[in-house]
Motif scaffolding. Sequence first.
Motif, PDB file in Angstrom:
ATOM      1  N   VAL A 150       0.835  -1.198   0.000  1.00 23.28           N
ATOM      2  CA  VAL A 150       0.000   0.000   0.000  1.00 23.28           C
ATOM      3  C   VAL A 150       0.873   1.252   0.000  1.00 23.28           C
ATOM      4  N   MET A 151       1.946   1.261   0.754  1.00 17.88           N
ATOM      5  CA  MET A 151       2.844   2.419   0.801  1.00 17.88           C
ATOM      6  C   MET A 151       3.513   2.650  -0.559  1.00 17.88           C
ATOM      7  N   ILE A 152       3.926   1.575  -1.218  1.00 23.42           N
ATOM      8  CA  ILE A 152       4.533   1.698  -2.546  1.00 23.42           C
ATOM      9  C   ILE A 152       3.517   2.264  -3.536  1.00 23.42           C
ATOM     10  N   ALA A 153       2.275   1.806  -3.464  1.00 21.80           N
ATOM     11  CA  ALA A 153       1.224   2.315  -4.359  1.00 21.80           C
ATOM     12  C   ALA A 153       0.972   3.800  -4.110  1.00 21.80           C
ATOM     13  N   ILE A 154       0.959   4.205  -2.854  1.00 21.81           N
ATOM     14  CA  ILE A 154       0.750   5.622  -2.525  1.00 21.81           C
ATOM     15  C   ILE A 154       1.891   6.464  -3.081  1.00 21.81           C
ATOM     16  N   PHE A 155       3.139   6.016  -2.886  1.00 25.17           N
ATOM     17  CA  PHE A 155       4.280   6.752  -3.423  1.00 25.17           C
ATOM     18  C   PHE A 155       4.197   6.847  -4.942  1.00 25.17           C
ATOM     19  N   TYR A 156       3.785   5.781  -5.605  1.00 25.78           N
ATOM     20  CA  TYR A 156       3.699   5.794  -7.058  1.00 25.78           C
ATOM     21  C   TYR A 156       2.684   6.829  -7.522  1.00 25.78           C
ATOM     22  N   PHE A 157       1.470   6.804  -6.956  1.00 19.07           N
ATOM     23  CA  PHE A 157       0.411   7.690  -7.432  1.00 19.07           C
ATOM     24  C   PHE A 157       0.585   9.134  -6.976  1.00 19.07           C
TER      25      PHE A 157
END
Length: 132
Positions: free
Chosen positions: A31-38
Motif C-alpha cells: 500500500v505504501m509503494i502504491a501511494i508513493f507511485y500515485f
Amino acid sequence: MFDLVASAESTAEASTSSGSGIGMTVVYIVVMIAIFYFLLIRPQKKREKQTRSMLDDLRAGDEVITIGGVMGIVVSIKDESVLIASGANNTKLRFEKSAIKEVLTVHDEEAPEIEDAEEESAEEKPDKKSKK
C-alpha cells in the motif's frame, strides 16, 4: 508433563499469530509503494512528458520565458540550444533548451481545419452569386 503440553500450545499460537503479522506487514508495504507511485512518481513523469512535448514543439518566433526570468522571442533553434532575442535592442542570448520554462505563444493545431472551412465557404459564395 503438563508444562510440555502448555508450552507446545503456546508455541503453536505464536506461530499462527506471527504469520498473520507478516501478511499485514506485506500488505502495508504494498500500500505504501502504491501511494508513493500515485502521489510522487506518476505526476513527475507526467510533468516531464509535458515539458518534453513543449520543447519539441518550440519554433522560431515563439515568445518564451527562461528559468532565469528572461523573456524573449526565439530566433533560431539548434540541437540543444536556443537563440533568443530579448529587450529593446533585440539582444541575442543563447540558452540550452532545458532552460526554457514556458512558451507563451499558442500554436493552433486546429487552424488548418478552420482554413479549410473558410475555403469551402468561399467556394460556395460564387455559386450563390452565379445563380442570381
